[in-house]
Motif scaffolding. Structure first.
Motif, mmCIF file in Angstrom:
data_model
loop_
_atom_site.group_PDB
_atom_site.id
_atom_site.type_symbol
_atom_site.label_atom_id
_atom_site.label_comp_id
_atom_site.label_asym_id
_atom_site.label_seq_id
_atom_site.Cartn_x
_atom_site.Cartn_y
_atom_site.Cartn_z
ATOM 1 N N SER A 59 18.154 14.563 -13.681
ATOM 2 C CA SER A 59 17.023 13.785 -13.159
ATOM 3 C C SER A 59 17.145 13.610 -11.647
ATOM 4 O O SER A 59 16.148 13.748 -10.913
ATOM 5 N N ASP A 60 18.346 13.310 -11.172
ATOM 6 C CA ASP A 60 18.557 13.153 -9.732
ATOM 7 C C ASP A 60 18.334 14.476 -9.000
ATOM 8 O O ASP A 60 17.817 14.506 -7.879
ATOM 9 N N GLY A 61 18.697 15.564 -9.652
ATOM 10 C CA GLY A 61 18.473 16.887 -9.062
ATOM 11 C C GLY A 61 16.987 17.190 -8.913
ATOM 12 O O GLY A 61 16.568 17.792 -7.921
ATOM 13 N N ASP A 62 16.205 16.791 -9.909
ATOM 14 C CA ASP A 62 14.750 16.972 -9.810
ATOM 15 C C ASP A 62 14.203 16.228 -8.605
ATOM 16 O O ASP A 62 13.375 16.750 -7.848
ATOM 17 N N GLU A 63 14.670 14.986 -8.413
ATOM 18 C CA GLU A 63 14.195 14.172 -7.293
ATOM 19 C C GLU A 63 14.560 14.815 -5.963
ATOM 20 O O GLU A 63 13.722 14.899 -5.048
ATOM 21 N N THR A 64 15.798 15.282 -5.846
ATOM 22 C CA THR A 64 16.242 15.934 -4.607
ATOM 23 C C THR A 64 15.411 17.176 -4.321
ATOM 24 O O THR A 64 15.002 17.432 -3.177
ATOM 25 N N PHE A 65 15.138 17.943 -5.372
ATOM 26 C CA PHE A 65 14.356 19.176 -5.240
ATOM 27 C C PHE A 65 12.946 18.873 -4.730
ATOM 28 O O PHE A 65 12.445 19.523 -3.800
ATOM 29 N N ILE A 66 12.296 17.863 -5.295
ATOM 30 C CA ILE A 66 10.931 17.516 -4.892
ATOM 31 C C ILE A 66 10.902 16.975 -3.470
ATOM 32 O O ILE A 66 10.020 17.316 -2.670
ATOM 33 N N ARG A 67 11.860 16.133 -3.148
ATOM 34 C CA ARG A 67 11.911 15.594 -1.779
ATOM 35 C C ARG A 67 12.057 16.729 -0.760
ATOM 36 O O ARG A 67 11.405 16.722 0.307
ATOM 37 N N SER A 68 12.914 17.676 -1.064
ATOM 38 C CA SER A 68 13.141 18.793 -0.157
ATOM 39 C C SER A 68 11.876 19.642 -0.002
ATOM 40 O O SER A 68 11.504 20.028 1.108
ATOM 41 N N TYR A 69 11.200 19.909 -1.126
ATOM 42 C CA TYR A 69 9.977 20.721 -1.080
ATOM 43 C C TYR A 69 8.914 20.031 -0.231
ATOM 44 O O TYR A 69 8.243 20.660 0.596
ATOM 45 N N ALA A 70 8.741 18.738 -0.439
ATOM 46 C CA ALA A 70 7.740 17.991 0.316
ATOM 47 C C ALA A 70 8.067 17.993 1.804
ATOM 48 O O ALA A 70 7.167 18.129 2.650
ATOM 49 N N SER A 71 9.342 17.860 2.130
ATOM 50 C CA SER A 71 9.758 17.838 3.531
ATOM 51 C C SER A 71 9.497 19.182 4.204
ATOM 52 O O SER A 71 8.935 19.239 5.301
ATOM 53 N N VAL A 72 9.894 20.270 3.547
ATOM 54 C CA VAL A 72 9.722 21.614 4.108
ATOM 55 C C VAL A 72 8.250 21.947 4.297
ATOM 56 O O VAL A 72 7.853 22.583 5.288
ATOM 57 N N ASN A 73 7.420 21.495 3.356
ATOM 58 C CA ASN A 73 5.997 21.833 3.393
ATOM 59 C C ASN A 73 5.138 20.745 4.047
ATOM 60 O O ASN A 73 3.906 20.836 4.034
ATOM 61 N N ASN A 74 5.825 19.730 4.577
ATOM 62 C CA ASN A 74 5.124 18.660 5.307
ATOM 63 C C ASN A 74 4.044 17.996 4.440
ATOM 64 O O ASN A 74 2.911 17.788 4.880
ATOM 65 N N ILE A 75 4.414 17.655 3.205
ATOM 66 C CA ILE A 75 3.498 16.984 2.287
ATOM 67 C C ILE A 75 3.979 15.539 2.101
ATOM 68 O O ILE A 75 5.145 15.311 1.768
ATOM 69 N N PRO A 76 3.124 14.553 2.314
ATOM 70 C CA PRO A 76 3.528 13.157 2.073
ATOM 71 C C PRO A 76 3.983 12.980 0.624
ATOM 72 O O PRO A 76 3.373 13.545 -0.305
#
Length: 441
Positions: A59-76
């Motif tokens: 579950s924590d890995g999913d959160e890290t993955f989503i945070r990283s994707y949003a950051s790289v793609n500049n999505i709030p």
């Protein structure tokens, strides 16, 4: 898939253009494809991710993955953590129900707090097939066989026309990365068992199964729409609404062919499930009723009365000597007068103030209560017998209040005064008590 989605949005969901869209993103293939597609269409998107803390490091890995994707793609992005197991235990619901309740409550908060317009989820055609089969196996009405709706208020599902195969193909062609949820491999849940064992068999029997299913769902949705239209028209002829109640005329109802279907359509939104008992009310004696979680359907002579369940009211409300008016629990006005300037009615009585002992009390009637009806010359009568003689429904009885002096009934409010407190030619202190049914807390 981009072209198909563009046509779908233009034809069926044109209101999404230029709106602020909140995407429910788990990190799985479906939600990641949805994010990617909407990025290509350059829509204004925001990501919401829930960590339900059910799968530990995964579950924590999913959160890290989503945070990283949003950051790289500049999505709030918005992220929250839930203690889902504790919530499920506290509310006595399953983990699945707990997770659903928690996430949608949070999604709605985000929409309100950040001025976002719609919540988009990544449900697709295969999800709709599985929902159809789940409802079918458990037993359902027509609405349970129409699949997942494309829109529920501010919740929109733009991928419903797309199959799981189309989504997987798009992900591979566009090198989209996603997270695998290990719980999806388990057959512990009915949905997974249908996904792994039943749906593949149906597709093997008919290679065009998804197309056939889509066509069938369209037909069922059209039939449901026709049924809803007919239900509204008949409702206007058979049901009257007053004071928070719905009165279903039994005689008019039973003239309808398939009247049970109309009852089902009208009552199922109120949580009723005991349909045989409900249909039996049309032939039952007055006073019989069926309850759901929050509502009651009561047989009262020639009508069925639908009303919210009221909590048992054992409260006693006090009226002190200095009070001239009260609105809780009902509207009463007390006034000392010199003369009786009008005839007593159901809503206005005059009593001998010297016989009254303050404080007065307002309460509901109880079994064993009795009074001496005004004008019956000392005849004692049980309140329950009075209600019966007046042919009062169970609902009316429950909504009736008594005005009492110590342990004696002064007035069945809005109905009949007690003879013991009446005025006469020798009365020097007259108290006028007026009931205003429109003034209550």
């Amino acid at each position: 898939m981009i072209a198909k989605l563009t046509d779908h949005l233009s034809l069926n969901l044109p209101f999404l253009k230029d709106k602020k869209l909140l995407l429910a993103v788990s990190g799985g293939i479906d939600s990641m494809v949805l994010v990617h597609l909407l990025q290509q269409l350059q829509l204004d998107i925001y990501i919401a991710h829930c960590n339900f803390n059910l799968r530990g490091e995964e579950s924590d890995g999913d959160e890290t993955f989503i945070r990283s994707y949003a950051s790289v793609n500049n999505i709030p992005i918005f992220v929250t953590n839930f203690n889902t197991k504790a919530f499920a235990q506290d509310n006595k619901v399953s983990i699945q129900v707990a997770a659903r309740q928690l996430r949608y409550l949070w999604f709605n908060e985000l929409l309100q707090e950040h001025g976002l317009d719609y919540l988009l989820t990544a449900h697709h055609l295969d999800d709709s097939i599985e929902t159809f089969l789940i409802n079918f196996t458990r037993g359902t009405g027509l609405e349970g066989l129409t699949g997942i709706p494309q829109q529920n208020d501010r919740v929109v599902r733009p991928l419903l026309p797309f199959s799981r195969n189309e989504i997987e193909l798009y992900a591979k062609e566009n090198n989209i990365t996603w997270r695998e949820d290990s719980s999806n491999a388990s057959d512990k849940y009915l949905r997974n068992k249908l996904r792994h064992d039943v749906v593949p068999i149906l597709k093997s029997l008919n290679p065009s199964f998804t197309d056939s299913f889509t066509q069938t769902i369209n037909y069922l949705q059209q039939a449901q729409s026709l049924l809803q239209d007919a239900t509204v028209l008949v409702y206007q002829e058979v049901v009257t609404e007053k004071e928070g109640q719905k009165h279903i005329n039994i005689l008019q109802l039973k003239r309808l062919p398939n009247y049970k279907a109309y009852l089902y359509q009208w009552l199922s939104p109120f949580g009723f499930t005991a349909w045989d008992d409900i249909y039996g009310l049309t032939e039952a004696q007055s006073g019989k009723y069926v309850i759901s979680n929050g509502y009651r359907l009561l047989k009262d002579r020639e009508v069925l009365i639908l009303e919210p369940l009221q909590q048992a009211q054992n409260e006693i409300y006090e009226i002190t000597q200095n009070m001239q008016q009260t609105t809780n629990p009902i509207g009463l006005k007390l006034q000392k007068v010199e003369v009786i300037d009008e005839i007593s009615t159901k809503n206005v009585i005059y009593v001998n103030n010297e016989l009254i002992k303050f404080p007065l009390f307002v309460r509901k009637w109880q079994e064993g209560d009795y009074f001496y009806p005004l004008g019956m010359k000392g005849l004692k009568k049980k309140v329950s017998k009075y209600f019966k003689d007046e042919k009062m429904s169970l609902s009316d009885k429950e909504s009736t209040w008594l005005l009492c002096s110590e342990n004696q009934i002064v007035w069945i409010i809005g109905h009949r005064a007690d003879d013991r407190f009446k005025t006469n030619e020798n009365t020097t202190q007259i108290l006028k008590i007026e009931f205003n049914n429109n003034e209550k807390a």
